[in-house]
Write a protein that holds these residues in place. Structure first.
Motif, PDB file in Angstrom:
ATOM      1  N   LEU A   1      43.385  23.915   6.756  1.00  0.00           N
ATOM      2  CA  LEU A   1      43.530  24.797   7.912  1.00  0.00           C
ATOM      3  C   LEU A   1      43.998  24.032   9.139  1.00  0.00           C
ATOM      4  CD1 LEU A   1      43.124  27.638   9.143  1.00  0.00           C
ATOM      5  CD2 LEU A   1      40.745  26.959   9.629  1.00  0.00           C
ATOM      6  N   LEU A   2      43.511  22.795   9.312  1.00  0.00           N
ATOM      7  CA  LEU A   2      43.849  22.014  10.492  1.00  0.00           C
ATOM      8  C   LEU A   2      44.680  20.797  10.132  1.00  0.00           C
ATOM      9  CD1 LEU A   2      40.495  21.986  12.518  1.00  0.00           C
ATOM     10  CD2 LEU A   2      42.457  23.527  12.780  1.00  0.00           C
ATOM     11  N   ASP A   3      45.664  20.512  10.966  1.00  0.00           N
ATOM     12  CA  ASP A   3      46.423  19.273  10.845  1.00  0.00           C
ATOM     13  C   ASP A   3      45.527  18.085  11.175  1.00  0.00           C
ATOM     14  OD1 ASP A   3      48.899  20.411  10.155  1.00  0.00           O
ATOM     15  OD2 ASP A   3      49.371  20.839  12.245  1.00  0.00           O
ATOM     16  N   ASP A   4      45.960  16.895  10.772  1.00  0.00           N
ATOM     17  CA  ASP A   4      45.133  15.694  10.931  1.00  0.00           C
ATOM     18  C   ASP A   4      44.704  15.476  12.378  1.00  0.00           C
ATOM     19  OD1 ASP A   4      45.515  15.333   8.253  1.00  0.00           O
ATOM     20  OD2 ASP A   4      47.027  13.760   8.470  1.00  0.00           O
ATOM     21  N   GLU A   5      45.655  15.604  13.315  1.00  0.00           N
ATOM     22  CA  GLU A   5      45.322  15.339  14.709  1.00  0.00           C
ATOM     23  C   GLU A   5      44.365  16.391  15.270  1.00  0.00           C
ATOM     24  OE1 GLU A   5      49.593  17.037  14.731  1.00  0.00           O
ATOM     25  OE2 GLU A   5      48.280  15.891  13.412  1.00  0.00           O
ATOM     26  N   PHE A   6      44.399  17.611  14.722  1.00  0.00           N
ATOM     27  CA  PHE A   6      43.491  18.644  15.206  1.00  0.00           C
ATOM     28  C   PHE A   6      42.109  18.509  14.575  1.00  0.00           C
ATOM     29  CE2 PHE A   6      47.623  20.155  16.395  1.00  0.00           C
ATOM     30  CZ  PHE A   6      47.392  20.716  17.638  1.00  0.00           C
ATOM     31  N   LYS A   7      42.032  17.941  13.390  1.00  0.00           N
ATOM     32  CA  LYS A   7      40.719  17.573  12.848  1.00  0.00           C
ATOM     33  C   LYS A   7      40.072  16.501  13.724  1.00  0.00           C
ATOM     34  CE  LYS A   7      41.626  18.497   7.943  1.00  0.00           C
ATOM     35  NZ  LYS A   7      41.793  17.875   6.611  1.00  0.00           N
ATOM     36  N   MET A   8      40.895  15.540  14.141  1.00  0.00           N
ATOM     37  CA  MET A   8      40.387  14.496  15.027  1.00  0.00           C
ATOM     38  C   MET A   8      39.946  15.083  16.357  1.00  0.00           C
ATOM     39  SD  MET A   8      42.329  10.974  16.186  1.00  0.00           S
ATOM     40  CE  MET A   8      42.775  10.686  14.459  1.00  0.00           C
ATOM     41  N   LEU A   9      40.722  16.048  16.857  1.00  0.00           N
ATOM     42  CA  LEU A   9      40.357  16.705  18.116  1.00  0.00           C
ATOM     43  C   LEU A   9      39.035  17.444  17.963  1.00  0.00           C
ATOM     44  CD1 LEU A   9      41.050  17.562  21.010  1.00  0.00           C
ATOM     45  CD2 LEU A   9      42.355  19.471  20.040  1.00  0.00           C
ATOM     46  N   TRP A  10      38.849  18.114  16.837  1.00  0.00           N
ATOM     47  CA  TRP A  10      37.581  18.816  16.569  1.00  0.00           C
ATOM     48  C   TRP A  10      36.403  17.851  16.663  1.00  0.00           C
ATOM     49  CZ3 TRP A  10      34.751  23.092  15.815  1.00  0.00           C
ATOM     50  CH2 TRP A  10      33.590  23.000  15.046  1.00  0.00           C
ATOM     51  N   GLN A  11      36.548  16.684  16.062  1.00  0.00           N
ATOM     52  CA  GLN A  11      35.467  15.699  16.099  1.00  0.00           C
ATOM     53  C   GLN A  11      35.199  15.227  17.528  1.00  0.00           C
ATOM     54  OE1 GLN A  11      33.476  15.001  13.684  1.00  0.00           O
ATOM     55  NE2 GLN A  11      34.601  16.134  12.113  1.00  0.00           N
ATOM     56  N   ARG A  12      36.249  15.031  18.300  1.00  0.00           N
ATOM     57  CA  ARG A  12      36.059  14.581  19.684  1.00  0.00           C
ATOM     58  C   ARG A  12      35.339  15.639  20.511  1.00  0.00           C
ATOM     59  NH1 ARG A  12      40.669  10.827  22.371  1.00  0.00           N
ATOM     60  NH2 ARG A  12      41.026   9.395  20.651  1.00  0.00           N
ATOM     61  N   LEU A  13      35.700  16.886  20.302  1.00  0.00           N
ATOM     62  CA  LEU A  13      35.071  17.947  21.079  1.00  0.00           C
ATOM     63  C   LEU A  13      33.606  18.122  20.712  1.00  0.00           C
ATOM     64  CD1 LEU A  13      37.847  20.718  21.192  1.00  0.00           C
ATOM     65  CD2 LEU A  13      37.262  19.012  22.930  1.00  0.00           C
TER      66      LEU A  13
ATOM     67  N   HIS B   1      46.624  15.207  23.822  1.00  0.00           N
ATOM     68  CA  HIS B   1      47.762  14.403  24.278  1.00  0.00           C
ATOM     69  C   HIS B   1      47.471  12.906  24.131  1.00  0.00           C
ATOM     70  CE1 HIS B   1      49.414  18.121  26.014  1.00  0.00           C
ATOM     71  NE2 HIS B   1      50.555  17.470  26.042  1.00  0.00           N
ATOM     72  N   ARG B   2      46.222  12.523  24.322  1.00  0.00           N
ATOM     73  CA  ARG B   2      45.881  11.105  24.133  1.00  0.00           C
ATOM     74  C   ARG B   2      46.007  10.712  22.673  1.00  0.00           C
ATOM     75  NH1 ARG B   2      40.481  10.744  28.047  1.00  0.00           N
ATOM     76  NH2 ARG B   2      41.612  10.704  30.035  1.00  0.00           N
ATOM     77  N   VAL B   3      45.502  11.570  21.787  1.00  0.00           N
ATOM     78  CA  VAL B   3      45.597  11.280  20.347  1.00  0.00           C
ATOM     79  C   VAL B   3      47.056  11.179  19.925  1.00  0.00           C
ATOM     80  CG1 VAL B   3      45.211  12.253  18.055  1.00  0.00           C
ATOM     81  CG2 VAL B   3      43.375  12.304  19.741  1.00  0.00           C
ATOM     82  N   LEU B   4      47.861  12.129  20.364  1.00  0.00           N
ATOM     83  CA  LEU B   4      49.265  12.132  19.973  1.00  0.00           C
ATOM     84  C   LEU B   4      50.032  11.010  20.656  1.00  0.00           C
ATOM     85  CD1 LEU B   4      49.828  15.978  20.103  1.00  0.00           C
ATOM     86  CD2 LEU B   4      49.795  14.560  18.058  1.00  0.00           C
ATOM     87  N   GLY B   5      49.652  10.680  21.889  1.00  0.00           N
ATOM     88  CA  GLY B   5      50.321   9.586  22.584  1.00  0.00           C
ATOM     89  C   GLY B   5      50.080   8.255  21.919  1.00  0.00           C
ATOM     90  N   GLU B   6      48.863   8.065  21.425  1.00  0.00           N
ATOM     91  CA  GLU B   6      48.539   6.811  20.746  1.00  0.00           C
ATOM     92  C   GLU B   6      49.315   6.651  19.449  1.00  0.00           C
ATOM     93  OE1 GLU B   6      44.385   7.190  20.263  1.00  0.00           O
ATOM     94  OE2 GLU B   6      43.899   6.866  22.390  1.00  0.00           O
ATOM     95  N   ALA B   7      49.612   7.815  18.810  1.00  0.00           N
ATOM     96  CA  ALA B   7      50.337   7.776  17.539  1.00  0.00           C
ATOM     97  C   ALA B   7      51.779   8.206  17.721  1.00  0.00           C
ATOM     98  CB  ALA B   7      49.639   8.676  16.518  1.00  0.00           C
ATOM     99  N   GLY B   8      52.285   8.146  18.979  1.00  0.00           N
ATOM    100  CA  GLY B   8      53.625   8.648  19.269  1.00  0.00           C
ATOM    101  C   GLY B   8      54.698   7.922  18.486  1.00  0.00           C
ATOM    102  N   ARG B   9      55.694   8.703  18.127  1.00  0.00           N
ATOM    103  CA  ARG B   9      56.814   8.151  17.390  1.00  0.00           C
ATOM    104  C   ARG B   9      58.100   8.518  18.118  1.00  0.00           C
ATOM    105  NH1 ARG B   9      56.363  11.610  12.451  1.00  0.00           N
ATOM    106  NH2 ARG B   9      55.668  12.999  14.102  1.00  0.00           N
TER     107      ARG B   9
END
Length: 788
Positions: A308-320, A597-605
């Motif tokens: 259901l959730l993309d990897d970065e949104f699973k990570m966001l869920w954990q942070r929240l 944005h922080r999660v995606l910025g750290e893994a930015g490509r």
């Protein structure tokens, strides 16, 4: 509330995708009741081979190679099969499809007796008599399944016919390569895990030869060969490994016993060279045989459902989950109170029209008479809007985006058909809909604001996205609004992009995204959370966090599908709740935007200069997702969002995060707790983002797009005693960035609305109960200005 279970008509071609999608229909609790197929109409001048195949008509819409074997599926799947010949040709070759005015436009008309298609119609319309024939035999059928993966050309045509006949379109494979684990080969691996066998029966790519004919496309050895050849001959992006560019076509011959009651055994085969260097496998003597011991027991236990959730949104869920919101309290700044009765509001007093170099912004549209129902007011607004468009010689399709404010969400079902009557083109405007309650002026039930493309393009072919099929990707938009539509920005050099020559950066207006589970179209609930592994236990905020993350993911998925590179700013609407809950929820929403944005910025490509291009077939057939430099057959091909390679931040200390506000209104669609929206930027070579100071006490954020004549400025007003800064900003152009010539402004405010606002403010107004900045601090107003 349990998701609706449908009785499904399966539109099959014999190919791997149309048959594999049926397994996902079953996995989602639906029932397959019939098979439907279109085949080439016999031609008196055509030569038919011994196998009865006849020539491959090479339709843009339908797979026709192997059509003589389609009758075998009736026995192999033990389901009734209905067939009709393909008549007509590809008269409408646009990416998106809209039927001619002569065809049935409603389910009531469409479900009548079967009428034959004619040779002078578009080939798409051949589907109508075919499905009418099925519906006569199966009147309880409610949905239509298709195997569309990336082709907008095919998907929009099937959706058009299905919805006219009252059928829910199901496309569970839509955008499948860009769902976890983000690889084209994942679809083939999933087929192999279920024992599916689909043979390659046609190759039409320089990278493939007749040595691939007859191979099982899901076999890992075949997949490895396909990947190698595609990389060698131009890369494996854009769905090439799946045959999405017409590189090859397949014939499914075996699958799990839950669907397949038997299997197709191929007899003699012969390779035949066709036009353009294609090679086709002719099959003689094919038949259906019983499954071997154990095969008839094959179920769905091995069928992988995309997460259901993309990897970065699973990570966001954990942070929240780590954010403490339970005991948060904050002082109230202002609560909207009911406005007092007053005189009827005149159109001339409330409607605001602002013209930019490329767009017409018509804001705060209300009915001329307040003492009317919501439906009557909506009718009056739409009639006058049609008049305004006609006065500018602009069609309704030129409307890019709309904001619909209601007093109560209960009026939505009555006003939505009236609103939608104006939009008959394939891509209606994107839309944000919220209910503001008594924050609206007395007697006003509906307020509408729109953005109109002055060039009349309406985003057609330039970023419009209207997906009406249910899938695992994002919510289907079955109705008069698109997921996204775009507007070309004005170039610095006048006339540079005139007459359709050349392209430039685009503003992408994304519809409001609520937390619907795409496959079921229901608000995410405890059972969905459990299946997704997002246990909330006794966490009172758990479900709200899940709604926040899922709705935000929808915004991202839509943005990526239309190549958004940067958001100008995020807006999270919250539904009415208690004062303490609202404060806590505002913190969650702001934190979600900032942390993502922080999660995606750290893994930015970054994209390389050597980006892969779509081939001619892709462009003609509307392959939605644009491949980027990192895309490969087995790698993550999703475009980076934000794209750090083009975004320039003015300060090393500044966070590369666009501004975000949280806005509390009364109600949101479908009873959602949160709704996300934003305007994105696409096709940009450079974006400059900086924090600026336009006036004391007015923190602002400026986004400038290189090569264009405009920029976006977000400003936040902290307290009610400084609300005058809104008028100050609007009335004094010297406060705009140096050299700018005009402005269009949207104001989100918790100040009680009255006639003063609507008569004296040259801005679009979004009234609300409360507002917060991205850090969860309450503010009195937020101003978005487009200056040029």
């Amino acid at each position: 509330m349990s998701p609706t279970k449908h009785k499904v008509i399966a539109l099959i071609s014999g190919g791997k995708d149309s048959l594999f999608s049926l397994l996902h229909c079953l996995a989602n609790g639906h029932e397959i009741v019939a098979l439907a197929n279109l085949y080439p109409a016999p031609s008196p001048s055509a030569t038919t081979s011994d196998d009865g195949e006849g020539p491959d008509i090479d339709s843009y819409m339908y797979q026709t190679v192997g059509h003589s074997l389609i009758p075998l599926y009736e026995e192999a799947l033990n389901l009734p099969l209905y067939r009709q010949p393909i008549l007509g040709s590809a008269l409408c070759t646009a990416r998106d499809y809209a039927p001619s005015p002569s065809v049935p436009s409603t389910a009531a008309e469409g479900r009548g007796s079967a009428a034959p298609a004619t040779a002078d119609e578009d080939e798409t319309e051949s589907l109508v008599p075919l499905l009418q024939q099925v519906l006569l035999a199966h009147p309880d059928a409610t949905a239509l399944s298709t195997g569309a993966i990336l082709s907008t050309y095919q998907r929009t045509r099937i959706e058009s016919v299905a919805l006219r006949l009252g059928l829910v379109p199901l496309a569970f494979l839509w955008q499948y390569p860009y769902l976890p684990p983000y690889a084209q080969t994942s679809l083939l691996s999933d087929m192999a895990a279920l024992g599916m066998d689909a043979r390659i029966i046609k190759v039409a790519s320089g990278g493939l030869d007749e040595g691939f004919l007859g191979l099982n496309v899901a076999d890992p050895r075949t997949v490895a060969r396909l990947v190698g050849r595609m990389r060698r001959f131009g890369g494996g992006g854009g769905g090439a490994v799946l045959g999405e560019g017409g590189e090859f076509e397949t014939l499914a011959v075996r699958g799990p016993g839950v669907l397949w009651r038997g299997k197709i055994e191929l007899g003699g085969t012969e390779a035949m060279v066709g036009e353009g260097g294609s090679v086709v496998l002719r099959i003689k003597g094919a038949r259906v045989v019983e499954n071997e011991d154990g095969e008839e027991d094959g179920g769905l236990s091995s069928l992988r459902i995309p997460a259901l959730l993309d990897d970065e949104f699973k990570m966001l869920w954990q942070r929240l989950r780590e954010l403490d919101t339970e005991n948060t309290t904050a002082a109230r700044i202002q609560q909207s109170t009911p406005t007092q009765p007053g005189p009827p509001i005149s159109l001339s007093e409330t409607w605001i029209t602002t013209q930019t170099p490329t767009a017409l912004h018509i804001s705060n549209m209300t009915s001329p008479t307040a003492d009317l129902t919501a439906a009557t007011q909506m009718y009056s607004i739409m009639a006058h809007l049609a008049f305004v468009l006609a006065s500018h010689n602009l069609p309704p399709s030129s409307i890019i985006s709309s904001t619909l404010l209601l007093r109560s969400m209960s009026s939505f079902t009555s006003i939505n058909p009236i609103y939608g009557h104006l939009f008959t083109a394939s891509n209606p405007p994107s839309r944000v809909t919220v209910a503001c309650g008594d924050a609206l002026p007395y007697g006003v039930e509906v307020v509408l604001s729109v953005v109109v493309d002055l060039r009349g393009e309406g985003g057609e072919g330039g970023g419009g996205l209207h997906v009406q099929s249910r899938s695992y990707w994002a919510p289907a938009n079955i109705g008069p609004y698109s997921q996204a539509k775009s507007l070309r920005m004005a170039p610095l050099t006048a006339g540079e992009y005139q007459d359709g020559q050349g392209e430039g950066p685009r503003e992408v207006f994304v519809a409001g995204q609520i937390p619907l589970v795409p496959a079921s179209m229901e608000i995410i609930g405890p059972n969905d959370l459990k299946r997704a592994g997002l246990e909330v236990g006794g966490d009172k905020m758990g479900e709200f966090r899940a709604q926040t993350v899922l709705a935000l993911q929808h915004l991202w998925r839509v943005g990526r599908a239309v190549n958004v590179q940067w958001w100008t700013g995020g807006v999270a609407f919250l539904a009415k709740c208690t004062e303490g809950e609202a404060t806590a929820r505002a913190r969650v929403a702001g934190r979600a935007w900032r942390d993502l944005h922080r999660v995606l910025g750290e893994a930015g490509r970054g994209n390389s200069e050597d980006e892969e291009e779509l081939d001619v077939w892709d462009l003609k057939n509307g392959v939605t997702h644009q491949p980027n430099a990192n895309e490969s057959a087995d790698g993550d091909g999703r475009p980076p969002l934000p794209d750090s390679s083009i975004v320039q931040i003015s300060s090393q200390e500044q966070s590369p995060t666009p501004p975000c506000i949280v806005v509390q209104v009364d109600e949101l669609p479908r009873g959602a707790a949160i709704e996300w929206t934003s305007v994105g930027l696409a096709d940009c070579s450079r974006i400059d983002f900086e924090e600026v100071s336009l006036s004391p006490g007015l923190p602002s954020y400026k986004t400038q797009v290189a090569g264009t004549d405009s920029c976006m400025v977000w400003s936040e007003i902290a307290t009610p005693d400084r609300i005058w800064l809104v008028d100050h900003l609007l009335d004094h152009p010297d406060n705009s960035p140096s050299g700018q010539r005009g402005r269009q402004t949207t104001v989100y405010t918790s100040e009680s609305l009255n006639l003063r606002w609507l008569k004296t403010t040259s801005a679009q107004i979004i009234p609300c109960r409360r507002l917060w900045d991205v850090d969860g601090s309450e503010i009195a107003a937020s101003v978005l200005s487009r200056v040029w």
